[in-house]
Motif scaffolding. Structure first.
Motif, mmCIF file in Angstrom:
data_model
loop_
_atom_site.group_PDB
_atom_site.id
_atom_site.type_symbol
_atom_site.label_atom_id
_atom_site.label_comp_id
_atom_site.label_asym_id
_atom_site.label_seq_id
_atom_site.Cartn_x
_atom_site.Cartn_y
_atom_site.Cartn_z
ATOM 1 N N ASP A 101 0.860 -1.192 0.000
ATOM 2 C CA ASP A 101 0.000 0.000 0.000
ATOM 3 C C ASP A 101 0.892 1.237 0.000
ATOM 4 O OD1 ASP A 101 -2.258 -1.592 0.121
ATOM 5 O OD2 ASP A 101 -2.757 -1.099 2.194
ATOM 6 N N VAL A 102 0.534 2.232 -0.821
ATOM 7 C CA VAL A 102 1.347 3.438 -0.960
ATOM 8 C C VAL A 102 0.618 4.634 -0.361
ATOM 9 C CG1 VAL A 102 2.485 4.988 -2.605
ATOM 10 C CG2 VAL A 102 2.422 2.526 -3.049
ATOM 11 N N PHE A 103 1.364 5.443 0.406
ATOM 12 C CA PHE A 103 0.836 6.632 1.065
ATOM 13 C C PHE A 103 1.698 7.837 0.708
ATOM 14 C CE2 PHE A 103 -0.572 3.020 3.457
ATOM 15 C CZ PHE A 103 -1.888 3.322 3.760
ATOM 16 N N THR A 104 1.219 9.002 1.087
ATOM 17 C CA THR A 104 1.971 10.236 0.868
ATOM 18 C C THR A 104 2.596 10.666 2.181
ATOM 19 O OG1 THR A 104 0.460 10.913 -0.882
ATOM 20 C CG2 THR A 104 1.805 12.643 0.113
ATOM 21 N N GLY A 115 8.035 8.654 8.716
ATOM 22 C CA GLY A 115 7.133 7.745 8.015
ATOM 23 C C GLY A 115 6.028 7.220 8.904
ATOM 24 N N MET A 116 6.023 7.612 10.172
ATOM 25 C CA MET A 116 4.951 7.177 11.055
ATOM 26 C C MET A 116 3.635 7.837 10.665
ATOM 27 S SD MET A 116 4.410 7.443 15.165
ATOM 28 C CE MET A 116 5.666 6.268 15.537
ATOM 29 N N PHE A 117 3.684 9.143 10.383
ATOM 30 C CA PHE A 117 2.486 9.886 10.000
ATOM 31 C C PHE A 117 2.487 10.074 8.491
ATOM 32 C CE2 PHE A 117 3.348 11.175 14.349
ATOM 33 C CZ PHE A 117 2.096 11.086 14.943
ATOM 34 N N VAL A 118 1.484 9.534 7.833
ATOM 35 C CA VAL A 118 1.342 9.656 6.387
ATOM 36 C C VAL A 118 -0.108 10.011 6.062
ATOM 37 C CG1 VAL A 118 3.244 8.062 5.855
ATOM 38 C CG2 VAL A 118 0.924 7.162 6.132
ATOM 39 N N THR A 119 -0.391 10.212 4.790
ATOM 40 C CA THR A 119 -1.749 10.523 4.363
ATOM 41 C C THR A 119 -2.109 9.687 3.141
ATOM 42 O OG1 THR A 119 -0.920 12.370 3.024
ATOM 43 C CG2 THR A 119 -1.713 12.903 5.227
ATOM 44 N N ARG A 120 -3.390 9.624 2.869
ATOM 45 C CA ARG A 120 -3.876 8.956 1.663
ATOM 46 C C ARG A 120 -4.027 10.037 0.595
ATOM 47 N NH1 ARG A 120 -5.645 3.787 2.542
ATOM 48 N NH2 ARG A 120 -5.884 3.182 4.715
ATOM 49 N N GLY A 121 -2.935 10.359 -0.073
ATOM 50 C CA GLY A 121 -2.939 11.433 -1.060
ATOM 51 C C GLY A 121 -2.457 12.730 -0.439
ATOM 52 N N THR A 149 5.779 3.315 1.255
ATOM 53 C CA THR A 149 5.117 2.039 0.983
ATOM 54 C C THR A 149 5.165 1.136 2.211
ATOM 55 O OG1 THR A 149 5.860 2.220 -1.311
ATOM 56 C CG2 THR A 149 5.096 0.065 -0.595
ATOM 57 N N LEU A 150 4.044 0.521 2.550
ATOM 58 C CA LEU A 150 4.016 -0.435 3.655
ATOM 59 C C LEU A 150 4.834 -1.666 3.273
ATOM 60 C CD1 LEU A 150 0.295 -0.355 4.861
ATOM 61 C CD2 LEU A 150 2.225 1.038 5.633
ATOM 62 N N ASP A 184 3.132 1.487 11.296
ATOM 63 C CA ASP A 184 4.009 0.797 12.242
ATOM 64 C C ASP A 184 5.465 1.107 11.898
ATOM 65 O OD1 ASP A 184 5.137 -0.791 14.150
ATOM 66 O OD2 ASP A 184 4.514 -2.692 13.259
ATOM 67 N N ALA A 185 5.833 2.379 11.926
ATOM 68 C CA ALA A 185 7.205 2.794 11.616
ATOM 69 C C ALA A 185 8.194 2.320 12.676
ATOM 70 C CB ALA A 185 7.267 4.314 11.474
ATOM 71 N N PHE A 186 7.727 2.019 13.903
ATOM 72 C CA PHE A 186 8.620 1.544 14.963
ATOM 73 C C PHE A 186 9.295 0.229 14.576
ATOM 74 C CE2 PHE A 186 5.913 4.213 17.724
ATOM 75 C CZ PHE A 186 6.906 4.913 18.391
ATOM 76 N N ASN A 187 8.608 -0.577 13.786
ATOM 77 C CA ASN A 187 9.108 -1.919 13.457
ATOM 78 C C ASN A 187 9.383 -2.101 11.968
ATOM 79 O OD1 ASN A 187 8.928 -3.142 16.149
ATOM 80 N ND2 ASN A 187 6.766 -2.655 15.919
ATOM 81 N N GLY A 188 9.794 -1.027 11.314
ATOM 82 C CA GLY A 188 10.142 -1.122 9.898
ATOM 83 C C GLY A 188 8.951 -1.398 9.001
ATOM 84 N N GLY A 189 7.783 -0.948 9.406
ATOM 85 C CA GLY A 189 6.571 -1.223 8.646
ATOM 86 C C GLY A 189 6.385 -0.366 7.411
ATOM 87 N N ILE A 190 7.313 0.554 7.160
ATOM 88 C CA ILE A 190 7.173 1.433 6.001
ATOM 89 C C ILE A 190 8.547 1.721 5.419
ATOM 90 C CG2 ILE A 190 7.269 3.609 7.324
ATOM 91 C CD1 ILE A 190 4.762 4.372 5.431
ATOM 92 N N ARG A 191 8.599 1.839 4.099
ATOM 93 C CA ARG A 191 9.863 2.173 3.421
ATOM 94 C C ARG A 191 9.590 3.332 2.478
ATOM 95 N NH1 ARG A 191 9.259 -2.369 0.414
ATOM 96 N NH2 ARG A 191 8.511 -1.706 -1.588
ATOM 97 N N ARG A 192 10.627 4.098 2.232
ATOM 98 C CA ARG A 192 10.488 5.292 1.396
ATOM 99 C C ARG A 192 11.158 5.119 0.089
ATOM 100 N NH1 ARG A 192 11.441 9.687 5.414
ATOM 101 N NH2 ARG A 192 10.578 10.665 3.728
#
Length: 192
Positions: A101-104, A115-121, A149-150, A184-192
């Motif tokens: 899943d991709v976020f902004t 990357g903890m706080f993102v938006t949908r668009g 991206t998650l 879940d940025a604490f546990n590597g749940g998102i990459r940029r």
């Protein structure tokens, strides 16, 4: 969600374990039993929320205490969990996030935000609109909108952004009102 409450939670978790066994849901029974154990219960409770979110079509409304417990089970300190929960204005929802899943992400320069706080668009057409809608701290100029991206399935916390006007580190335009997603940025749940 009663299972997250002290004392009553253990009774509710025990009852849920029995109901799960009667239905043949042994995984659910194991999670309910694990949720009764101090400290382990936070992680099991988070897993139960994740399992519920997996079955949800849209979103599950959460109590603030449940959102805090989920964040602490992920590694947030109690203070960090309180700050994240207080960044929401009103109801917090648990939603299902899937790997890919991709976020902004809105930040000063690429890589400057967690990357903890993102938006949908996009949260606004200009940096000023993004700062206002997301109630960003003065350290975030909101000049860059990138993709994040998650990396794994996870429970996301979503809701309206609360005003931060008057709080230390925030300017007079940090009024909020936009929609935020907490990963879940604490546990590597998102990459940029």
């Amino acid at each position: 969600m009663v299972g997250m409450a002290p004392i009553l939670g253990e009774v509710a978790d025990f009852a849920n374990a029995g109901i799960s066994v009667a239905r043949g849901d042994y995984e659910g029974a194991a999670l309910s039993m694990a949720a009764m154990v101090p400290f382990v219960g936070n992680a099991a409770g988070a897993a139960k929320i994740a399992r519920s979110a997996d079955k949800a079509i849209d979103a599950i409304p959460l109590k603030n205490n449940s959102a805090r417990k989920l964040l602490m089970a992920r590694g947030a300190t109690p203070k960090q969990a309180r700050e994240v929960v207080s960044s929401f204005d009103g109801q917090i929802y648990a939603t299902k996030g899937k790997a890919g899943d991709v976020f902004t992400i809105t930040e000063t320069k690429p890589g400057s935000a967690s990357g903890m706080f993102v938006t949908r668009g996009s949260a606004g057409a200009t940096p000023a609109e993004r700062i206002q809608n997301l109630a960003l701290p003065m350290s975030n100029t909101a000049r860059v909108q990138g993709s994040a991206t998650l990396t794994k399935p996870q429970v996301l916390l979503e809701g309206r952004v609360a005003s931060q006007v008057g709080n230390r580190g925030f300017g007079p335009n940090a009024t909020g009102g936009g929609w935020q997603v907490v990963t879940d940025a604490f546990n590597g749940g998102i990459r940029r």
